[in-house]
Each structure stands twice: as C-alpha cells, then as structure tokens.
Design an enzyme around this catalytic site. Structure first.
Site, PDB file in Angstrom:
ATOM      1  N   ASP A   1       0.867  -1.172   0.000  1.00  9.88           N
ATOM      2  CA  ASP A   1       0.000   0.000   0.000  1.00  9.88           C
ATOM      3  C   ASP A   1       0.905   1.224   0.000  1.00  9.88           C
ATOM      4  OD1 ASP A   1      -2.412   1.550   0.229  1.00  9.88           O
ATOM      5  OD2 ASP A   1      -1.941   1.831   2.345  1.00  9.88           O
TER       6      ASP A   1
ATOM      7  N   GLU B   1      -1.739  -1.301  -5.048  1.00 14.16           N
ATOM      8  CA  GLU B   1      -2.953  -0.574  -5.387  1.00 14.16           C
ATOM      9  C   GLU B   1      -2.679   0.303  -6.604  1.00 14.16           C
ATOM     10  OE1 GLU B   1      -6.161   1.140  -2.483  1.00 14.16           O
ATOM     11  OE2 GLU B   1      -4.562   2.620  -2.730  1.00 14.16           O
TER      12      GLU B   1
ATOM     13  N   ASP C   1      -2.248   1.229   7.177  1.00 11.99           N
ATOM     14  CA  ASP C   1      -1.595   0.965   5.892  1.00 11.99           C
ATOM     15  C   ASP C   1      -1.172  -0.507   5.781  1.00 11.99           C
ATOM     16  OD1 ASP C   1      -1.044   4.045   5.066  1.00 11.99           O
ATOM     17  OD2 ASP C   1      -0.692   3.704   7.192  1.00 11.99           O
TER      18      ASP C   1
END
Length: 166
Positions: A7, A68, A141
């Site tokens: 992330d 992502e 996160d």
C-alpha cells in the site's frame, strides 16, 4: 502461493505478506509499514522504501507482488509523489524477478469486504477475520497491504480455476 501486498504512501508505505495453501486457506505471514519522514528529501524517502521492500522480498520470498493502482487525486503534487513511491515499489519487485499486479481500490475492497465503497475500518475488520488475527493490524496501511495481497490471491485463484475449466 505467497504474495506481498504493498500500500504505497508518501508518509507510510504498508506491506503485508499472505499465503494461500493448497486447501485455499489464507495464512498471515507478516505486515508492517515503512514510516517516512516528511523532513527528509524525497530521494531519501524513496531509497528507504526501496531498501525496506527489497529486504522483505529477499527475506520472505513472495511469488508475486500486488499494489494498489493509482486513483484519482485532487492534489497533483501529492499524486506525483505517490506515483514515485509506486514506481520504487514496482522496481523493488521487478528487480527481484517478480511480477507486479495492480488493483483498483474498488476491486480490493470488493474482494475483501464484498462492497467496493467500504470504509477503512471495515477493511481492517475483514482482514483480521479472514486471516484469523488476534487484533487489527496496525498501522492501517499494513491492513490495507494485507487486503491487497488477499485480493490478488483470490483473483489469481479464480483465474486458475477458470483456466482449468476450459
């Protein structure tokens, strides 16, 4: 299959390693975050992210990496910095000979929670349940990185099942 989920962020870059065994059981391996100081130069922060991810890849030996995908951002400067962190994450993976899969935030949330517009706390809760963890992974996160890894494992398993069915 073992997947490293990343992330990307300019203050925290979360990481999470999850494994899917032959019985389709998810197993937690590791998670955490690289904390970056905004007082340091961007070049130094990028170097820290690269070094940390390269060490995790070497130590935990994932089969693949998932991150992502870039999402819409109002602040162009923030989007550019995030893109730099994503590039460094991709470089760490590809330098180790690993493929990188990218997933939209909606896809990640759908795979983990079942709803693409789920709230952050819902993702954290489902990651905790899916991996049978005693407590919610911190920082957030790290939970997001685990969700990215879970999304990739579910997606890959579906693709493999579809390929066998042909």
């Amino acid at each position: 299959m073992r997947v490293l989920g990343i992330d990307c962020g300019t203050e925290y870059t979360g990481y999470g390693v999850v494994e899917l065994d032959s019985n389709n059981q998810l197993t937690y391996v590791l998670c955490g975050a690289v904390k970056l100081s905004t007082r340091e130069s961007m070049a130094l922060r990028l170097s820290r992210v690269y070094d940390a991810l390269a060490a995790i890849i070497q130590d935990r030996q994932p089969d693949e990496v998932a991150i992502e995908d870039i999402f819409y951002a109002v602040n162009v400067k923030s989007a550019l910095k995030l893109g730099q962190v994503r590039g460094v994450a991709m470089l760490a993976a590809s330098s180790a000979g690993l493929q990188v899969a990218e997933y939209a935030p909606l896809s990640i949330k759908s795979a983990v929670v079942g709803y693409g517009k789920a709230e952050k706390h819902q993702v954290q809760h489902m990651v905790t349940r899916l991996l049978n963890l005693a407590e919610i992974p911190e920082p957030p996160d790290a939970a997001d990185a685990l969700a990215i890894a879970i999304c990739h494992l579910h997606t890959s398993a579906t693709h493999r099942q579809q390929a066998v069915g042909r």
